[in-house]
Design an enzyme around this catalytic site. Structure first.
Site, PDB file in Angstrom:
ATOM      1  NE  ARG A  52      45.126  -3.248  -4.644  1.00 26.28           N
ATOM      2  CZ  ARG A  52      44.929  -2.180  -5.065  1.00 26.28           C
ATOM      3  NH1 ARG A  52      45.187  -1.895  -6.429  1.00 26.28           N
ATOM      4  NH2 ARG A  52      44.637  -1.200  -4.330  1.00 26.28           N
ATOM      5  CE1 TYR A 104      43.918 -27.277 -15.277  1.00 25.27           C
ATOM      6  CE2 TYR A 104      43.572 -24.885 -15.554  1.00 25.27           C
ATOM      7  CZ  TYR A 104      43.446 -26.105 -14.850  1.00 25.27           C
ATOM      8  OH  TYR A 104      43.300 -25.728 -13.387  1.00 25.27           O
ATOM      9  CG  ASP A 177      49.515 -23.075 -20.476  1.00 25.67           C
ATOM     10  OD1 ASP A 177      50.500 -23.276 -19.935  1.00 25.67           O
ATOM     11  OD2 ASP A 177      48.421 -23.202 -19.858  1.00 25.67           O
ATOM     12  CE  LYS A 202      49.677 -26.701 -12.349  1.00 23.47           C
ATOM     13  NZ  LYS A 202      48.979 -27.185 -11.504  1.00 23.47           N
TER      14      LYS A 202
HETATM   15  N1  PLP Z   1      48.062 -24.245 -17.348  1.00 24.78           N
HETATM   16  C1  PLP Z   1      48.145 -25.423 -17.209  1.00 24.78           C
HETATM   17  C2  PLP Z   1      48.620 -26.307 -18.358  1.00 24.78           C
HETATM   18  C3  PLP Z   1      47.958 -26.342 -15.967  1.00 24.78           C
HETATM   19  O1  PLP Z   1      48.477 -27.471 -15.783  1.00 24.78           O
HETATM   20  C4  PLP Z   1      47.444 -25.571 -14.958  1.00 24.78           C
HETATM   21  C5  PLP Z   1      46.937 -26.015 -13.488  1.00 24.78           C
HETATM   22  O2  PLP Z   1      46.467 -27.375 -13.460  1.00 24.78           O
HETATM   23  C6  PLP Z   1      47.043 -24.126 -15.205  1.00 24.78           C
HETATM   24  C7  PLP Z   1      47.367 -23.609 -16.387  1.00 24.78           C
HETATM   25  C8  PLP Z   1      46.423 -23.375 -14.035  1.00 24.78           C
HETATM   26  O3  PLP Z   1      47.374 -22.931 -13.042  1.00 24.78           O
HETATM   27  P1  PLP Z   1      47.025 -22.630 -11.374  1.00 24.78           P
HETATM   28  O4  PLP Z   1      46.712 -23.948 -10.794  1.00 24.78           O
HETATM   29  O5  PLP Z   1      48.498 -22.344 -11.017  1.00 24.78           O
HETATM   30  O6  PLP Z   1      46.065 -21.684 -11.446  1.00 24.78           O
END
Ligand code: PLP
Length: 380
Positions: A52, A104, A177, A202
């Site tokens: 962990r 998101y 992000d 992604k």
């Molecule tokens: N940030 C963006 C731009 C996303 O498209 C996503 C998921 O769709 C996330 C964060 C969240 O990531 P995760 O689904 O891997 O938890």
């Protein structure tokens, strides 16, 4: 590094940071599945204690991501949201967050929840407008400004350098992000950001088969120690096999991203001005309002993410999403296969996403096949 010359991102990725196993000289790392590591005769460790806290398979990914981003340190997590929420987990009651109105939706939903539950202020603004961010920050109170490059799913462009300056003047950190603009094209830390986040689910992994997230910081300061502790004590850790798969997926990131960018641009050029489409949203389009900033921040293409605003409203858009034969009607993005999605359906009633918007995650197939598929769906 070759004679003090840093590796280009394509080379670093293809060779997983020039990985050679020190024990065996294997060019692919082994999967270390152990949850615990024995101490030696002097009761010392080799840096690993318990899974962990960290394992060799995390280190391989983290070292590579830190190198690609130009950061001081990286940390992988069990999912994108486990990584992003670890940053917000460090905030205290009375502090304040500025975040985009359009972002998101999953993370925005969580920000609303923690804001109410923990007494943390939250201002949601048009993050493409530095003046709106400047008006929202509260000097001494705002701890974090959070933006996306690019804003999902309208692909608005945030000016990272301008936002970093505003955040820093107010005594806040800037988190970015960058899930849809990986470090082969955009390195937010170079533009003044303090923290970069990717859902590695992604583009970084790119094969729609591993869930994960990663954070990278410019400075490994006390705030970073707090984040490291969140992973250690909250425990949102990635499995070693997932970390191994992620490293393997990352080896082809550069070529996947390049191909997806070329395909998206071909689709954009074809459907811009098309009779069944009201608008094409893509920062690589010269008429996109954020194009100049995107061109400055994204040095190797604009990626595979784009949206089509379908003429005829929500029903017409849903009809296209149902009629495609190659594009897969699924959520997520950044994989080798092309996906299409009616975002308003997924985002629910709080969504500000236009109802006629279809989000496309363009993969690495042949562009002419993808164009033909959309043409037949729009014609139908
Ligand atoms: N940030 C963006 C731009 C996303 O498209 C996503 C998921 O769709 C996330 C964060 C969240 O990531 P995760 O689904 O891997 O938890």
């Amino acid at each position: 590094m070759i004679r003090n010359r840093p590796l280009s991102s394509a080379t670093a990725l293809a060779q997983a940071g020039h990985f050679i196993d020190p024990e065996t000289r294997a060019v692919v790392p082994p999967i270390q599945s152990a949850t615990t590591f024995a101490r030696d005769a002097d009761y010392q460790t080799k840096g690993y204690v318990y899974s962990r806290y960290g394992t060799p398979n995390y280190d391989h990914v983290e070292d590579l991501v830190a190198e690609l981003e130009g950061g001081a340190a990286s940390l992988v997590f069990a999912s994108g949201l486990a990584a992003a929420t670890a940053v917000f987990e460090t905030l205290r009651a009375g502090q304040h967050i500025v975040a985009p109105q359009i972002m998101y939706h999953g993370l925005q939903d969580w920000l609303r929840i923690i804001s109410e539950r923990r007494g943390i202020g939250l201002s949601l603004v048009d993050a493409t407008d530095p003046a709106a961010i400047a008006a929202a920050v509260r000097p001494g109170e705002t701890a974090l400004v959070w933006i996306e490059t690019l804003l999902n799913p309208t692909w608005g462009v945030c000016d990272i350098a301008a936002t970093a300056e505003i955040a820093h003047r107010a005594g806040a950190r800037l988190g970015v992000d960058a899930t849809v603009s990986p470090p082969v094209t955009c390195r937010p830390l170079d533009h003044g950001a303090d923290i970069v986040f990717h859902s590695t689910t992604k583009y970084l992994n790119g094969h729609s088969d591993v869930t994960g997230g990663v954070l990278t910081v410019r400075k490994a300061d006390e705030h970073w120690d707090d984040i490291v502790n969140v992973r250690k004590y909250v425990g949102g850790v990635m499995g070693p096999f997932e970390a191994w798969l992620l490293l393997r997926g990352m080896r082809t990131l550069s070529v996947r991203y390049q191909r997806a960018s070329e395909n998206a641009l071909a689709i954009v050029r074809h459907f811009d001005g098309h009779g069944a489409v009201d608008a094409v949203l893509y920062p690589g389009l010269e008429t996109h309002p954020g194009h100049q900033i995107a061109a400055r921040q994204m040095t190797a293409g604009f990626g595979g993410m784009m949206s089509l605003m379908i003429r005829g409203g929500a029903e017409a858009a849903l009809s296209v999403a149902k009629k495609v034969q190659l594009f897969m009607p699924a959520t997520s993005l950044g994989g080798v296969e092309s996906l299409i999605e009616h975002r308003a359906t997924v985002e629910g009633p709080a969504s500000l996403t236009p109802k006629n918007l279809l989000r496309l995650s363009v993969g690495i197939e042949e562009a002419s096949d993808l164009i033909a598929d959309l043409e037949q769906a729009l014609a139908g």
